[in-house]
Design an enzyme around this catalytic site. Structure first.
Site, short mmCIF file in Angstrom:
data_model
loop_
_atom_site.label_atom_id
_atom_site.label_comp_id
_atom_site.label_asym_id
_atom_site.label_seq_id
_atom_site.Cartn_x
_atom_site.Cartn_y
_atom_site.Cartn_z
N CYS A 181 52.38 -63.74 76.39
CA CYS A 181 52.86 -64.80 77.67
C CYS A 181 54.52 -64.63 77.28
O CYS A 181 54.96 -64.81 76.10
CB CYS A 181 52.61 -66.10 77.34
N CYS A 212 52.85 -73.77 80.88
CA CYS A 212 53.49 -72.49 80.97
C CYS A 212 53.88 -72.25 82.49
O CYS A 212 54.73 -71.37 82.74
CB CYS A 212 52.96 -71.10 80.45
N HIS A 262 58.09 -47.60 71.05
CA HIS A 262 58.29 -48.00 72.39
C HIS A 262 57.14 -49.05 72.64
O HIS A 262 56.90 -49.28 73.88
CB HIS A 262 58.43 -47.09 73.34
N CYS A 264 49.81 -66.26 82.56
CA CYS A 264 49.32 -67.29 81.25
C CYS A 264 48.65 -68.34 81.83
O CYS A 264 48.98 -69.28 82.64
CB CYS A 264 50.74 -67.83 80.61
N CYS A 273 55.11 -68.76 76.24
CA CYS A 273 54.75 -69.49 74.87
C CYS A 273 54.37 -68.25 73.81
O CYS A 273 54.22 -68.65 72.60
CB CYS A 273 53.65 -70.40 75.27
#
Length: 456
Positions: A302, A336, A294, A331, A305
């Site tokens: 991020c 971004c 998991h 980020c 990106c």
């Protein structure tokens, strides 16, 4: 003191004929009780109206009632508080005397009760078996015990534990005789609860409890780990992940070190872990032996990106104490536009990491023993791993859990068939693993491993 034949106060007394039995008070086998006022045992009286026990001196303070009986005295003699004299009253005495057979039966029942209590003292509840003192109990009392549902249940539990202990010994033999050299260990949230990390599904302490649902106004309790909801609102996840995030305060448990010991002995094929707390890594389980099915908090990226961020960067955001600053890590790449950073854990709605699919089929073919520890076996596809090793393959499967899980007729556990290779240790998983290591004669090695890691 003189004894008068008649007393004018008797007619006005409220004698408790139904409950009072003078014969019982005159019985020489009954110990004289203490006065409720001064604790004396001298000249003890019983009030025939309310049943209170009092000495001759203090009965004068018991002014509401008049007539008393002397313990172990002349059964024709009573004491009148108002007359301040001993009186004789045959009619009342007869009314307050019960059938001797009945009272003797009651006394016998009381005697038997104390013998039963005595047997319980002799009964070694810790080891769930009768010790040698059982032979000193009367046969009649043994019959009472054998017919008691309580003892029957205890004996049933004793027999079940004995059967399970014998089965576990069979499992121990398999390992000691080198029949299990490629062990898969499947672990769940239960192995980390002892570290202080909450079990997701625990009603009282879990992250899915109603308090958290209400606090964050979640549309449903699992939304905190739902990928679509995370993209919409990551705040609840990061607020709650403070209880899960590896911050140095959580210590590995005996279960983690037991798995490490399996690896050190060359017996661990793979540990399929459902936890993201990284405690397997901290315990020293080699990464090539570990499948974090998991995902893990060890790495975060991020969502735009894919740039990788360290645990320290994420912790700075999650554990900041500025109420005006968001706990959601963003980020740093300008392009971004503050995209959310997400740890490499598997949310509901996401696929398991590639490493799971890359190893599972080969591991199933190589596995010669499955140990399941601390999991509800409710989350797929991990829950189905038990079914990959059906009974007819004779691959031993051991469940170590606080309750029985995974039982079904489609390849699940079947503990009721003594011919198959399913074993169980039900109870606290940490204690069970310590007991298992002791049966394997690994307890010293395990404790040394625990101590060495904790001192580092």
């Amino acid at each position: 003191m003189s004894k008068q034949t008649q007393c004018v106060h008797i007619e006005n007394c409220n004698i408790n004929y139904e409950s009072i039995d003078i014969q019982l008070y005159d019985n020489e086998n009954i110990t004289i009780p203490n006065c409720y006022k001064c604790s004396s045992q001298d000249n003890i009286l019983i009030c025939l109206e309310c049943g209170i026990v009092v000495c001759m001196e203090d009965c004068k303070l018991h002014s509401n009632h008049s007539i008393f009986k002397i313990f172990h005295g002349d059964d024709k003699t009573l004491w009148c508080n108002d007359c301040n004299e001993l009186i004789k009253e045959s009619t009342m005495i007869e009314k307050c005397t019960k059938n001797s057979d009945l009272i003797n039966k009651k006394l016998k029942d009381i005697e038997n009760l104390f013998k039963v209590m005595k047997l319980f003292i002799y009964y070694d509840q810790r080891n769930l078996k009768y010790n040698k003192n059982f032979d000193s109990i009367d046969n009649s009392i043994k019959d009472i015990i054998k017919n008691s549902n309580i003892i029957k249940n205890e004996i049933k539990i004793e027999n079940e534990i004995e059967i399970e202990n014998n089965k576990i010994k069979e499992f121990i033999k398999l390992i000691k005789n080198d029949k299990c050299k490629n062990i898969i260990v499947l672990t769940g949230a239960g192995i980390s609860v002892a570290s202080g990390i909450p079990d997701f599904r625990s009603v009282e302490t879990g992250l899915y409890n109603n308090e958290n649902v209400s606090k964050f106004k979640l549309p449903f309790k699992e939304a905190v780990f739902d990928i679509d909801y995370f993209k919409f609102n990551p705040e609840p996840f990061y607020q709650l992940s403070k209880d899960l995030y590896p911050s140095g305060k959580f210590k590995c448990t005996p279960v983690h070190y037991f798995i490490k010991l399996l690896s050190d002995k060359g017996l661990l094929l793979r540990n399929y872990a459902q936890n993201a707390d990284t405690l397997e890594r901290i315990a020293g389980i080699p990464l090539d032996k570990l499948i974090e099915a998991h995902g893990s908090f060890a790495v975060s990226r991020c969502t735009n990106c894919g740039l990788e961020y360290s645990q320290e960067y994420i912790k700075d955001s999650i554990f900041n104490n500025d109420p005006l600053k968001s706990v959601v890590p963003r980020c740093k790449v300008v392009q971004c536009n503050n995209a959310v950073i997400k740890p490499d854990i598997v949310f509901f709605g996401e696929s398991l990491p590639p490493i799971f699919n890359q190893n599972i089929l080969d591991d199933i073919n190589r596995c010669d023993c499955l140990i399941v520890i601390g999991t509800s076996l409710k989350v797929q596809p991990i829950a189905s791993m038990v079914h990959f090793f059906p009974h007819f393959k004779n691959i031993p499967r051991l469940l170590i859990n606080n309750q029985i899980v995974g039982e079904n007729s489609f390849g699940g556990f079947n503990f009721n068939n003594n011919k198959n290779f399913d074993f169980k240790m039900i109870g606290d998983c940490q204690e069970s693993v310590l007991n298992l290591s002791k049966l394997l004669n690994w307890d010293t090695e395990l404790l040394n491993l625990i101590n060495s890691k904790n001192h580092n």
